[in-house]
Design a protein around this motif. Structure first.
Motif, PDB file in Angstrom:
ATOM      1  N   GLY A   1     -22.394-103.711  47.373  1.00 46.47           N
ATOM      2  CA  GLY A   1     -21.120-104.316  47.000  1.00 46.47           C
ATOM      3  C   GLY A   1     -21.296-105.644  46.273  1.00 46.47           C
ATOM      4  N   SER A   2     -22.231-106.470  46.734  1.00 38.99           N
ATOM      5  CA  SER A   2     -22.459-107.769  46.093  1.00 38.99           C
ATOM      6  C   SER A   2     -22.928-107.600  44.655  1.00 38.99           C
ATOM      7  N   ASP A   3     -23.862-106.679  44.439  1.00 36.47           N
ATOM      8  CA  ASP A   3     -24.393-106.490  43.086  1.00 36.47           C
ATOM      9  C   ASP A   3     -23.343-105.902  42.140  1.00 36.47           C
ATOM     10  N   LEU A   4     -22.468-105.043  42.644  1.00 37.69           N
ATOM     11  CA  LEU A   4     -21.411-104.488  41.793  1.00 37.69           C
ATOM     12  C   LEU A   4     -20.451-105.573  41.313  1.00 37.69           C
ATOM     13  N   VAL A   5     -20.013-106.425  42.224  1.00 38.60           N
ATOM     14  CA  VAL A   5     -19.095-107.504  41.851  1.00 38.60           C
ATOM     15  C   VAL A   5     -19.786-108.479  40.897  1.00 38.60           C
ATOM     16  N   ALA A   6     -21.066-108.783  41.164  1.00 35.36           N
ATOM     17  CA  ALA A   6     -21.800-109.693  40.298  1.00 35.36           C
ATOM     18  C   ALA A   6     -21.914-109.134  38.879  1.00 35.36           C
ATOM     19  N   ALA A   7     -22.136-107.829  38.751  1.00 36.87           N
ATOM     20  CA  ALA A   7     -22.248-107.214  37.425  1.00 36.87           C
ATOM     21  C   ALA A   7     -20.974-107.417  36.618  1.00 36.87           C
ATOM     22  N   VAL A   8     -19.825-107.255  37.272  1.00 37.54           N
ATOM     23  CA  VAL A   8     -18.540-107.431  36.585  1.00 37.54           C
ATOM     24  C   VAL A   8     -18.352-108.881  36.144  1.00 37.54           C
ATOM     25  N   LEU A   9     -18.614-109.822  37.046  1.00 39.30           N
ATOM     26  CA  LEU A   9     -18.374-111.229  36.741  1.00 39.30           C
ATOM     27  C   LEU A   9     -19.312-111.746  35.648  1.00 39.30           C
ATOM     28  N   VAL A  10     -20.583-111.376  35.720  1.00 36.35           N
ATOM     29  CA  VAL A  10     -21.529-111.836  34.702  1.00 36.35           C
ATOM     30  C   VAL A  10     -21.169-111.260  33.337  1.00 36.35           C
TER      31      VAL A  10
ATOM     32  N   LEU B   1     -18.280-110.592  32.338  1.00 41.57           N
ATOM     33  CA  LEU B   1     -17.026-111.189  31.885  1.00 41.57           C
ATOM     34  C   LEU B   1     -17.266-112.438  31.033  1.00 41.57           C
ATOM     35  N   ILE B   2     -18.346-113.169  31.288  1.00 41.87           N
ATOM     36  CA  ILE B   2     -18.590-114.422  30.564  1.00 41.87           C
ATOM     37  C   ILE B   2     -18.763-114.196  29.067  1.00 41.87           C
ATOM     38  N   PRO B   3     -19.685-113.323  28.619  1.00 46.43           N
ATOM     39  CA  PRO B   3     -19.796-113.122  27.169  1.00 46.43           C
ATOM     40  C   PRO B   3     -18.572-112.461  26.557  1.00 46.43           C
ATOM     41  N   THR B   4     -17.881-111.624  27.351  1.00 50.48           N
ATOM     42  CA  THR B   4     -16.669-110.976  26.836  1.00 50.48           C
ATOM     43  C   THR B   4     -15.603-112.021  26.508  1.00 50.48           C
ATOM     44  N   LEU B   5     -15.385-112.965  27.425  1.00 51.88           N
ATOM     45  CA  LEU B   5     -14.414-114.028  27.171  1.00 51.88           C
ATOM     46  C   LEU B   5     -14.885-114.958  26.054  1.00 51.88           C
ATOM     47  N   ALA B   6     -16.199-115.233  26.006  1.00 51.56           N
ATOM     48  CA  ALA B   6     -16.724-116.116  24.958  1.00 51.56           C
ATOM     49  C   ALA B   6     -16.519-115.511  23.575  1.00 51.56           C
ATOM     50  N   LEU B   7     -16.784-114.217  23.443  1.00 49.58           N
ATOM     51  CA  LEU B   7     -16.617-113.551  22.151  1.00 49.58           C
ATOM     52  C   LEU B   7     -15.152-113.508  21.738  1.00 49.58           C
ATOM     53  N   ALA B   8     -14.242-113.480  22.725  1.00 47.84           N
ATOM     54  CA  ALA B   8     -12.805-113.449  22.438  1.00 47.84           C
ATOM     55  C   ALA B   8     -12.237-114.841  22.214  1.00 47.84           C
TER      56      ALA B   8
ATOM     57  N   ALA C   1     -18.642-119.976  39.504  1.00 48.09           N
ATOM     58  CA  ALA C   1     -18.496-120.207  40.944  1.00 48.09           C
ATOM     59  C   ALA C   1     -18.276-118.894  41.694  1.00 48.09           C
ATOM     60  N   LEU C   2     -17.426-118.026  41.147  1.00 47.09           N
ATOM     61  CA  LEU C   2     -17.183-116.731  41.787  1.00 47.09           C
ATOM     62  C   LEU C   2     -18.440-115.874  41.804  1.00 47.09           C
ATOM     63  N   GLN C   3     -19.192-115.915  40.708  1.00 48.96           N
ATOM     64  CA  GLN C   3     -20.437-115.160  40.666  1.00 48.96           C
ATOM     65  C   GLN C   3     -21.421-115.706  41.696  1.00 48.96           C
ATOM     66  N   GLY C   4     -21.427-117.023  41.883  1.00 44.79           N
ATOM     67  CA  GLY C   4     -22.280-117.611  42.908  1.00 44.79           C
ATOM     68  C   GLY C   4     -21.940-117.110  44.302  1.00 44.79           C
ATOM     69  N   LEU C   5     -20.637-116.849  44.543  1.00 37.63           N
ATOM     70  CA  LEU C   5     -20.219-116.340  45.850  1.00 37.63           C
ATOM     71  C   LEU C   5     -20.814-114.972  46.164  1.00 37.63           C
ATOM     72  N   THR C   6     -21.158-114.197  45.141  1.00 41.79           N
ATOM     73  CA  THR C   6     -21.688-112.850  45.378  1.00 41.79           C
ATOM     74  C   THR C   6     -23.178-112.837  45.681  1.00 41.79           C
TER      75      THR C   6
ATOM     76  N   VAL D   1     -26.739-112.761  26.020  1.00 40.25           N
ATOM     77  CA  VAL D   1     -27.838-112.417  26.921  1.00 40.25           C
ATOM     78  C   VAL D   1     -27.310-112.010  28.292  1.00 40.25           C
ATOM     79  N   LEU D   2     -26.137-112.500  28.653  1.00 40.80           N
ATOM     80  CA  LEU D   2     -25.581-112.202  29.975  1.00 40.80           C
ATOM     81  C   LEU D   2     -25.227-110.726  30.146  1.00 40.80           C
ATOM     82  N   TYR D   3     -25.033-109.992  29.056  1.00 39.53           N
ATOM     83  CA  TYR D   3     -24.845-108.552  29.192  1.00 39.53           C
ATOM     84  C   TYR D   3     -26.092-107.889  29.777  1.00 39.53           C
ATOM     85  N   VAL D   4     -27.255-108.403  29.425  1.00 43.22           N
ATOM     86  CA  VAL D   4     -28.501-107.870  29.977  1.00 43.22           C
ATOM     87  C   VAL D   4     -28.556-108.134  31.483  1.00 43.22           C
ATOM     88  N   ASP D   5     -28.151-109.318  31.879  1.00 43.52           N
ATOM     89  CA  ASP D   5     -28.113-109.657  33.301  1.00 43.52           C
ATOM     90  C   ASP D   5     -27.165-108.729  34.052  1.00 43.52           C
TER      91      ASP D   5
END
Length: 409
Positions: A77-86, A88-95, A108-113, A170-174
């Protein structure tokens, strides 16, 4: 078909390698992104502090959760949520929709996972090792080696990927690396821990279980000393990783690729140190090895960086000090696994993780402020002086001699 007995351990180690390779990329690509977007070490420290603050809070809360729920499910569960949040960063940056406050929030939310997943993996390791018939001291060394391998791969690749793709992309790779870890854990890691009968969840009960973990930790003077020392050194490492090193790459090396060379050298040398300790560490005194390794690993690299020497001197220094660091975590992990009962590991490991991480947000914030106000060289020398002071403690205080006490294997 029955899962081979060594499959859970191999999958756990593989998942650790893959996910930490991506995490290593994130650790440099986000500061590089903030530095080049804002030009401010202070704002870089703020973003890094948000991520570590989330990690620290979740470390304090995750132990009772891992003790209550099968760690395998927590890890997935932790890794699934982390994948979504990480992702999200390049997606928002590109937009064009990623202001600083939004980046701070997502980080901060990604740190929680991160802590629930890491605590779950730590809690799974002894059972996976037992199923595979591998002594825990050797398995803990392998786990540290897997972590170092992941950080080496991520560190070696991140500079080139930043140059080719950009720090945000690069965060898409993460994000993909977390999904691979989910797959490995879901398919192959099928072990269960012995546990006390779970109690109904409540805030009061959760706090009680945290107090139980803290009480157990305080009752063992060596473990309490470990957490105290590592909390301070991690504060200094938080400043180093989040602010000092990226700023050094930007202002002194002027290259993300050369910064990647330093990170790759550090993780490769640390991995070599882990392998060397795994091969001969059983014949070495743990106290002396730990004390000398920590003394070499801390202050010298910071002093050399402050002098801005030629690249060959810098790389050699990083290699030597990182090799020394490779012996530290296997010694500490084997002590934790040997001294903490299986039914208490989630609670105690969660408190240990929270204590070890508590100083890192402070380090990131202070590191950014010191660089902003006094410059990079002053920040490096101040950090070196503090590191030297702390790493003298194992030579001075006798509690550290207990590292040489016999422990079960």
């Amino acid at each position: 078909m029955e899962t081979p007995v060594k499959a859970p351990l191999l999958a756990l180690l593989t998942g650790t390698t893959v996910s930490l390779a991506g995490t290593a990329m994130t650790a440099l690509s986000i500061p590089w992104f903030v530095l080049h977007t804002t030009g401010s070490p202070a704002q870089t420290g703020l973003v890094a502090a948000a991520g570590v603050a989330g990690l620290t809070v979740s470390s304090a809360l995750s132990g009772p959760i891992v003790d209550r729920i099968q760690p395998r499910l927590v890890s997935i569960g932790s890794d699934l949520v982390a994948a979504v949040l990480v992702g999200l960063i390049p997606t928002l940056a590109l937009a064009g929709a990623l202001p600083l406050w939004a980046l701070v929030l997502v980080v901060a939310l990604q740190g929680l996972t991160r802590a629930p997943g890491a605590t779950a993996e730590d809690a799974l390791l002894p059972s996976a090792a037992r199923v595979a018939g591998v002594p825990i001291a050797r398995a803990s060394s392998w786990q540290e080696g897997a972590a170092r391998t992941g950080r080496f791969l991520g560190g070696a690749l991140v500079g080139v990927l930043i140059a080719l793709l950009g720090p945000a992309q690069v965060l898409y790779v993460d994000s993909a690396s977390y999904l691979v870890s989910v797959l490995m854990t879901a398919v192959f890691v099928r072990v269960h821990l012995e546990r006390d009968e779970p109690k109904p969840w409540s805030v009061a009960g959760h706090l009680t279980e945290l107090r139980e973990g803290l009480s157990y930790l305080r009752g063992d003077g060596l473990l309490a000393a470990v957490v105290s020392m590592v909390m301070i050194t991690n504060m200094l490492d938080g400043a180093y990783t989040s602010v000092l090193l990226p700023t050094f790459g930007d202002r002194v090396l002027h290259s993300s690729v050369l910064l990647g060379v330093l990170v790759g050298t550090s993780t490769a040398a640390a991995l070599a140190g882990v392998i060397a300790y795994g091969a001969i560490g059983g014949r070495l005194p743990k106290w002396g090895t730990y004390a000398v390794a920590f003394l070499l690993a801390g202050a010298p690299r910071l002093v050399v960086m402050a002098a801005a020497p030629p690249l060959a001197v810098l790389v050699t220094t990083i290699a030597v000090t990182s090799f020394a660091f490779g012996a530290i975590n296997p010694i500490l992990l084997s002590q934790l696994f040997a001294r903490v009962p299986e039914t208490m590991r989630g609670r105690v490991f969660g408190v240990v993780s929270a204590g070890a991480l508590a100083g890192m947000p402070v380090g990131a914030l202070l590191g950014g402020a010191v660089v902003e106000l006094f410059g990079l060289t002053s920040a490096l020398l101040l950090s070196a002086a503090l590191y030297l002071t702390v790493t003298m403690c194992p030579f001075v205080f006798r509690v550290w001699r207990r590292l040489d006490e016999p422990v079960p294997v």
